[in-house]
Design an enzyme around this catalytic site. Sequence first.
Site, PDB file in Angstrom:
ATOM      1  N   GLY A   1     -21.311  -5.644  -8.505  1.00  0.00           N
ATOM      2  CA  GLY A   1     -20.597  -5.432  -9.777  1.00  0.00           C
ATOM      3  C   GLY A   1     -20.840  -4.020 -10.280  1.00  0.00           C
TER       4      GLY A   1
ATOM      5  CB  THR B   1     -27.764  -4.868 -11.693  1.00  0.00           C
ATOM      6  OG1 THR B   1     -27.442  -6.015 -12.504  1.00  0.00           O
ATOM      7  CG2 THR B   1     -29.276  -4.821 -11.582  1.00  0.00           C
TER       8      THR B   1
ATOM      9  CG  ASP C   1     -26.786  -9.095 -14.424  1.00  0.00           C
ATOM     10  OD1 ASP C   1     -26.128  -9.033 -15.478  1.00  0.00           O
ATOM     11  OD2 ASP C   1     -26.345  -9.608 -13.397  1.00  0.00           O
TER      12      ASP C   1
ATOM     13  CG  MET D   1     -21.574 -10.634 -17.947  1.00  0.00           C
ATOM     14  SD  MET D   1     -20.986  -9.286 -16.915  1.00  0.00           S
ATOM     15  CE  MET D   1     -19.338  -9.882 -16.520  1.00  0.00           C
ATOM     16  N   GLY D   2     -25.342 -12.530 -17.479  1.00  0.00           N
ATOM     17  CA  GLY D   2     -26.715 -12.811 -17.042  1.00  0.00           C
ATOM     18  C   GLY D   2     -26.774 -14.228 -16.530  1.00  0.00           C
ATOM     19  NE  ARG D   3     -23.048 -14.514 -11.466  1.00  0.00           N
ATOM     20  CZ  ARG D   3     -22.045 -15.171 -10.899  1.00  0.00           C
ATOM     21  NH1 ARG D   3     -22.218 -16.369 -10.412  1.00  0.00           N
ATOM     22  NH2 ARG D   3     -20.865 -14.628 -10.805  1.00  0.00           N
TER      23      ARG D   3
ATOM     24  CG  HIS E   1     -15.779  -8.513 -16.167  1.00  0.00           C
ATOM     25  ND1 HIS E   1     -15.511  -9.854 -16.275  1.00  0.00           N
ATOM     26  CD2 HIS E   1     -16.341  -8.330 -14.947  1.00  0.00           C
ATOM     27  CE1 HIS E   1     -15.866 -10.452 -15.149  1.00  0.00           C
ATOM     28  NE2 HIS E   1     -16.378  -9.553 -14.327  1.00  0.00           N
TER      29      HIS E   1
ATOM     30  NE  ARG F   1     -19.257  -5.525 -13.799  1.00  0.00           N
ATOM     31  CZ  ARG F   1     -18.906  -6.503 -12.938  1.00  0.00           C
ATOM     32  NH1 ARG F   1     -19.646  -7.599 -12.846  1.00  0.00           N
ATOM     33  NH2 ARG F   1     -17.864  -6.384 -12.174  1.00  0.00           N
TER      34      ARG F   1
END
Length: 350
Positions: free
Chosen positions: A12, A128, A130, A172-174, A275, A278
């Site tokens: 990503g 990243t 993340d 975001m952040g799985r 998104h 990002r």
Amino acid sequence: MTMRVGVLTGGGDAPGLNAAICGLARRLLAAGSELIGFCDGWRGLITDSSRSLQHENFQHLLVYGGTLLGSSGDNPYRDPDVMVPKVLATIARHRLDALVAIGGEGTLGAADRLFREQQVPVVGVPKTIDNDLEATDFTFGFFSAVEVATRAMDDLRSTAESHGRVMVVECMGRHAGWITAYSGVAAGAEAVLVPERPVHIEELCASLLRLRQSGAKSAILAVAEGARVFKQGVCVSSMEKDEFGEYKTGGVAAMLAKSIQARLGWEARHVVLGHLQRAGRPIAFDRIFALRLGARAARLVLERRFGYMAAMRAGDIVEVPLQDAVAARKTLPNKFLDRYESFFMPIGGP
Ligand code: F6P
């Protein structure tokens, strides 16, 4: 002796990728090396798609988000018998003396294996939004993403307060709650839900009720897309997996807003930042951070020290073994969760 160096950006995208390429290129080109950019991450090496970076105006490019090389999630180790020989053939065809891989866990994991198993001369640069990569304090792109999320929560305050609502904001952040935790704390969110601290919806609603009874008109909830929410002891966050075996995320904010409104009668809405986190230009910190990492990667290449990654440790740019960076995922440490304890909801669930 001049060197021929390849570079790719994988996974990503993250604000600062162009600045990292800039930092790498400035130092390599000044040393008389040739720089070849591979398109769309590992795909560029699998299909032999590249472009020369000799004449780019890096000074202008470094301010932009995205990546001038393009990116993809392709990984030669998804089908190693077929893909790895293709990557090796491309490296041989271009007579590369070194390959710089700019990416997160997946991209750098492949770089590490190519170094250890195929003796490919690789150097890594961590990226990243993340911030879940080990062996570096931070990854570039993370603070730009935090800025987007913090501003969104700041802005949502006024509409939440005007309408007397709970706004549930999905970040975001799985697997790791870095963006959610930093932006949620910075925006003074009433609750921050991260994958590292599972939450029971009954306890969350009890806290919100107390908040409302104490006179609060509105509340902001910062929720990581990978937050684990339990209802009557059963996990109700998405347990579905995608084609790569990753949990499908997204939807937790919508589910929470619905549950909160149904249980408490407190009007609730959800916003998925997605998104946007990002997108756009990197903040100044990320531009300079990425430039420094790129320059350190160039130094490693010129010194022919392979199998390392440029990293940040206590404010300094250092090098660490690539293997250390991909050994495990960096999640929020208990120290952080304890320091800001009142922001995080009661611990529960397995
Ligand atoms: O790894 C970065 C990341 O932004 C995650 O936080 C998010 O879950 C994922 O990428 C989204 O990926 P895609 O661009 O494939 O939708």
